[in-house]
Design a protein around this motif. Structure first.
Motif, PDB file in Angstrom:
ATOM      1  N   UNK A 232       0.735  -1.327   0.035  1.00 15.17           N
ATOM      2  CA  UNK A 232      -0.053   0.002   0.061  1.00 15.17           C
ATOM      3  C   UNK A 232       1.041   1.009   0.023  1.00 15.17           C
ATOM      4  N   UNK A 233       0.857   1.769  -1.104  1.00 14.78           N
ATOM      5  CA  UNK A 233       1.905   3.148  -1.229  1.00 14.78           C
ATOM      6  C   UNK A 233       1.662   4.198  -0.045  1.00 14.78           C
ATOM      7  N   UNK A 234       0.261   4.179   0.468  1.00 15.29           N
ATOM      8  CA  UNK A 234      -0.035   4.998   1.398  1.00 15.29           C
ATOM      9  C   UNK A 234       0.590   4.842   2.676  1.00 15.29           C
TER      10      UNK A 234
ATOM     11  N   UNK B 142       9.276  -2.569  -6.973  1.00 12.40           N
ATOM     12  CA  UNK B 142       8.478  -2.371  -8.539  1.00 12.40           C
ATOM     13  C   UNK B 142       7.247  -1.418  -8.340  1.00 12.40           C
ATOM     14  N   UNK B 143       7.339  -0.810  -7.069  1.00  9.95           N
ATOM     15  CA  UNK B 143       6.520   0.101  -6.861  1.00  9.95           C
ATOM     16  C   UNK B 143       6.878   1.476  -6.411  1.00  9.95           C
ATOM     17  N   UNK B 144       7.289   2.331  -7.474  1.00  6.73           N
ATOM     18  CA  UNK B 144       8.021   3.535  -6.822  1.00  6.73           C
ATOM     19  C   UNK B 144       7.390   4.232  -5.986  1.00  6.73           C
ATOM     20  N   UNK B 145       6.269   4.408  -5.786  1.00  5.55           N
ATOM     21  CA  UNK B 145       5.560   5.288  -4.975  1.00  5.55           C
ATOM     22  C   UNK B 145       5.828   4.626  -3.431  1.00  5.55           C
ATOM     23  N   UNK B 146       5.968   3.725  -3.336  1.00  4.89           N
ATOM     24  CA  UNK B 146       6.216   2.853  -2.051  1.00  4.89           C
ATOM     25  C   UNK B 146       7.517   3.447  -1.421  1.00  4.89           C
ATOM     26  N   UNK B 147       8.624   3.528  -2.390  1.00  4.43           N
ATOM     27  CA  UNK B 147       9.943   3.961  -1.933  1.00  4.43           C
ATOM     28  C   UNK B 147      10.058   4.913  -0.738  1.00  4.43           C
ATOM     29  N   UNK B 148       9.594   5.934  -1.017  1.00  8.90           N
ATOM     30  CA  UNK B 148       9.734   6.952   0.015  1.00  8.90           C
ATOM     31  C   UNK B 148       9.735   6.759   1.363  1.00  8.90           C
TER      32      UNK B 148
END
Length: 259
Positions: free
Chosen positions: A31-33, A65-71
């Motif tokens: 979950x990127x959020x 493979x989920x760039x939004x989750x990296x931060x």
């Protein structure tokens, strides 16, 4: 100790490794959020249950493979472990292998990490079959060069699409059909046969075509959650390694430590 983090499309896997040995692992839905604080509450409690001291972690590596989750994973590493994480594939060392394809940068991090681990463990030409959200087939030559591959819908994705598109079809579990017959006598059996044996046929057919194109003997390595299930029903796999991705991350962490 190393904290290896594999961010997939469906799950994020955290593993504590001593060298290449996995001491403990946990997974949570991607979950990127999800914030760094949420990860920390969950992860640190699980580490405590396994008697793993947070202070013993001295290296963190992340594949995503989920760039939004990296931060948020990066914030987790820095805020709660005091470590700048290694991002797999980035930096001067890169992946450590050549990619003989049109767009090398488009190769997914999970597939690249699998290539690192498979070539380290096995000699000769290789085909890696990874059962994830998608089922991927990757060809590596005897020198470790990535030569190309195939992306097919994962079996769970295929089943979900089937059930969603057909109002009268029920949800079924992914497992070997009870009957040995391929002539199902009710809807559930027919779906089970179609999904399970259809996927076995897909795997065997694509691997056979890849071997024919490679033109040399190639060892087939299976990984991913459903690899063991399908290994029981086909002779096509030479080895099954559910931990291939985590091992690849551990190898990349070793290389980074060595400089």
């Amino acid at each position: 100790m190393l904290l290896a983090v594999d961010v997939g499309n469906t799950n994020v896997v955290f593993a504590v490794c001593e060298g290449r040995e996995i001491r403990a692992r946990w997974r949570i839905a991607t979950d990127p959020r999800r914030t760094a604080d949420q990860y920390a509450v969950w992860l640190i409690q699980l580490m405590a249950i396994e008697n793993i001291d947070r202070g013993a972690i001295d290296q963190i590596i992340v594949s995503t493979v989920v760039p939004r989750a990296l931060h948020n994973i990066d914030v987790l590493a820095q805020k709660y472990f005091g470590i700048d994480p290694i991002i797999a594939g980035q930096g001067p060392q890169g992946w450590g292998f050549q990619a003989d394809v049109d767009e090398p940068r488009s190769l997914g991090a999970d597939r690249a990490v699998n290539i690192v681990a498979a070539h380290d463990a096995h000699a000769g030409d290789l085909i890696i079959v990874d059962f994830g959200t998608a089922t991927t087939f990757d060809a590596i030559d005897y020198a470790g060069t990535y030569k190309g591959g195939i992306i097919a819908p994962g079996i769970n994705l295929s089943l979900e699409a089937l059930v969603s598109a057909a109002a009268k079809l029920p949800r079924i579990a992914i497992e070997k059909p009870v009957t040995n017959s391929v002539l199902g006598r009710n809807t559930e059996d027919q779906m089970q046969i179609g999904v399970f044996w259809g996927y076995v046929a897909l795997i065997e057919g694509l691997v056979a075509r890849m071997k024919a194109e490679i033109g040399r003997p190639a060892k087939v390595i299976a990984t991913g959650g459903l690899a063991v299930l399908f290994d029981q029903q086909t002779q096509i796999f030479d080895a099954v390694d559910p931990d291939l991705t985590l091992t690849g991350l551990a190898i990349l962490a070793e290389r980074a430590r060595a400089g």
